[in-house]
Scaffold this active site. Structure first.
Site, mmCIF file in Angstrom:
data_model
loop_
_atom_site.group_PDB
_atom_site.id
_atom_site.type_symbol
_atom_site.label_atom_id
_atom_site.label_comp_id
_atom_site.label_asym_id
_atom_site.label_seq_id
_atom_site.Cartn_x
_atom_site.Cartn_y
_atom_site.Cartn_z
ATOM 1 N N GLY A 8 24.605 5.296 -25.795
ATOM 2 C CA GLY A 8 23.652 6.375 -26.090
ATOM 3 C C GLY A 8 24.323 7.734 -25.961
ATOM 4 O O GLY A 8 23.727 8.706 -25.490
ATOM 5 N N ASP A 52 24.721 -1.299 -30.761
ATOM 6 C CA ASP A 52 23.303 -1.448 -30.440
ATOM 7 C C ASP A 52 23.238 -2.099 -29.060
ATOM 8 O O ASP A 52 23.648 -3.247 -28.888
ATOM 9 C CB ASP A 52 22.631 -2.345 -31.490
ATOM 10 N N TYR A 142 7.194 5.055 -20.271
ATOM 11 C CA TYR A 142 8.542 5.526 -19.879
ATOM 12 C C TYR A 142 8.672 5.504 -18.352
ATOM 13 O O TYR A 142 9.644 4.967 -17.802
ATOM 14 C CB TYR A 142 8.727 6.936 -20.436
#
Ligand code: AKB
Length: 315
Positions: A8, A52, A142
């Site tokens: 990321g 990924d 989240y």
């Protein structure tokens, strides 16, 4: 020799942390990865691979081929976006962490970094100077995923000795990249509008206090935690971390000292309820005692620095 994998890497935190890691370890020792091939152009100072994180075999192969020793797993769906697709947010945030922890155990990696957030707290948490250990009943997907993630991190440390370290970041504010899908994003957007000479419409009410942190402090905290001796890292869920706390009205007033004509209006949306469930301010005394944490920036110092530097990044 350490070999660092950043998952990321093209996000708001990743793009600055990857640079800092390359400065520390050398660009050849850092592999930046992201879902998007288009992110490659950003990483001309280190290696870049499309990855990924949900493809566990792909992550395992890369770790083995490159003899990776540390992972910074930063990929996540944030608070506001998560509410639009809760099941996907849970899937990405949880399954990716579990597979990174499992690979760390299986392949005996040296260290793992995984960010948590003030989103682990909820409406029944003490709001002012929120303690390290207290009631946590998050009501966003989240926040629930970060809370569960913290429990898994501690579990893998206690049961399997995985050296996983984590910080509960406040809202992160930087000028080099844009945030994506958080409730604290307004505190980045406001500087862009102010410098463009436009009026800013804030999606939170003027007196909504939230814990925030300037990006250089967030990078410093992350590296300090990761460079601390193993025995100094006594909390293996995630550390409370504090930089500053302010409301939309206060950041507006801080900007107005430099740009007196800047205007703001308030139109709270669904993100107001998320912000109202989070703390106003954070007690980070455990981070101070355990590994010497101390922030450098307050609101006015951050504003001056952003207004000076942002035009070079977003002309
Ligand atoms: C968000 O607003 O979702 C994030 C966070 C506080 O974790 N910036």
């Amino acid at each position: 020799m350490e070999k660092i994998l950043v998952i990321g890497a093209a996000g708001q935190l990743g793009s600055e942390l990857t640079r800092a890691l390359s400065d520390q370890f050398g660009g050849d020792q850092v592999i930046a990865t992201d879902l998007r091939d288009s992110a490659k152009a950003e990483f001309d100072y280190c290696r870049f691979e499309v990855l990924d994180v949900l493809n566990k075999e792909g992550v395992r192969d890369l770790i083995k081929e490159e003899k990776v020793t540390q992972i910074y797993h930063l990929a996540a769906v944030l608070s506001a976006t998560g509410e639009k697709n809760p099941h996907f947010a849970w899937h990405l945030n949880m399954d990716s962490l579990l597979s990174v922890l499992e690979l760390a155990k299986e392949l005996k990696l040296d260290k793992i970094y995984w960010p948590s957030s003030i989103a682990v707290f909820g409406p029944n948490t003490p709001k002012v100077n929120t303690p390290q250990f207290c009631v946590k009943e998050p009501n966003t997907v989240y926040g629930i995923s970060k809370q569960a993630g913290e429990r898994w991190c501690e579990y893998y440390f206690e049961k399997y000795g995985v050296d996983v370290r984590s910080l509960r970041y406040p809202g992160l504010i930087g000028y080099k990249s844009l945030p994506g899908g958080g409730t604290t994003d307004y505190a980045v957007d406001i500087y862009h509008k102010a410098l463009a000479g436009e009026k800013f419409e804030c999606f939170l009410s003027e007196d909504t206090y939230l814990p925030m942190m300037y990006m250089p402090d967030a990078i410093k905290a992350t590296l300090d935690l990761m460079n601390a001796p193993r025995e100094s890292v006594k909390i293996r869920s995630s550390y409370n971390l504090s930089g500053m706390s302010f409301s939309p009205k206060e950041i507006y007033e801080s900007i107005k000292k430099h740009l007196p004509d800047f205007e703001i209006s308030y139109k709270p949306d669904f993100r107001q309820a998320i912000a109202d469930s989070w703390p106003d301010s954070i007690d980070d005394s455990r981070a101070q005692v355990d590994w010497g944490w101390k922030p450098d920036y307050d609101l006015d110092a951050m504003t001056a620095d952003i207004l000076k530097n942002l035009p070079d990044y977003f002309p």
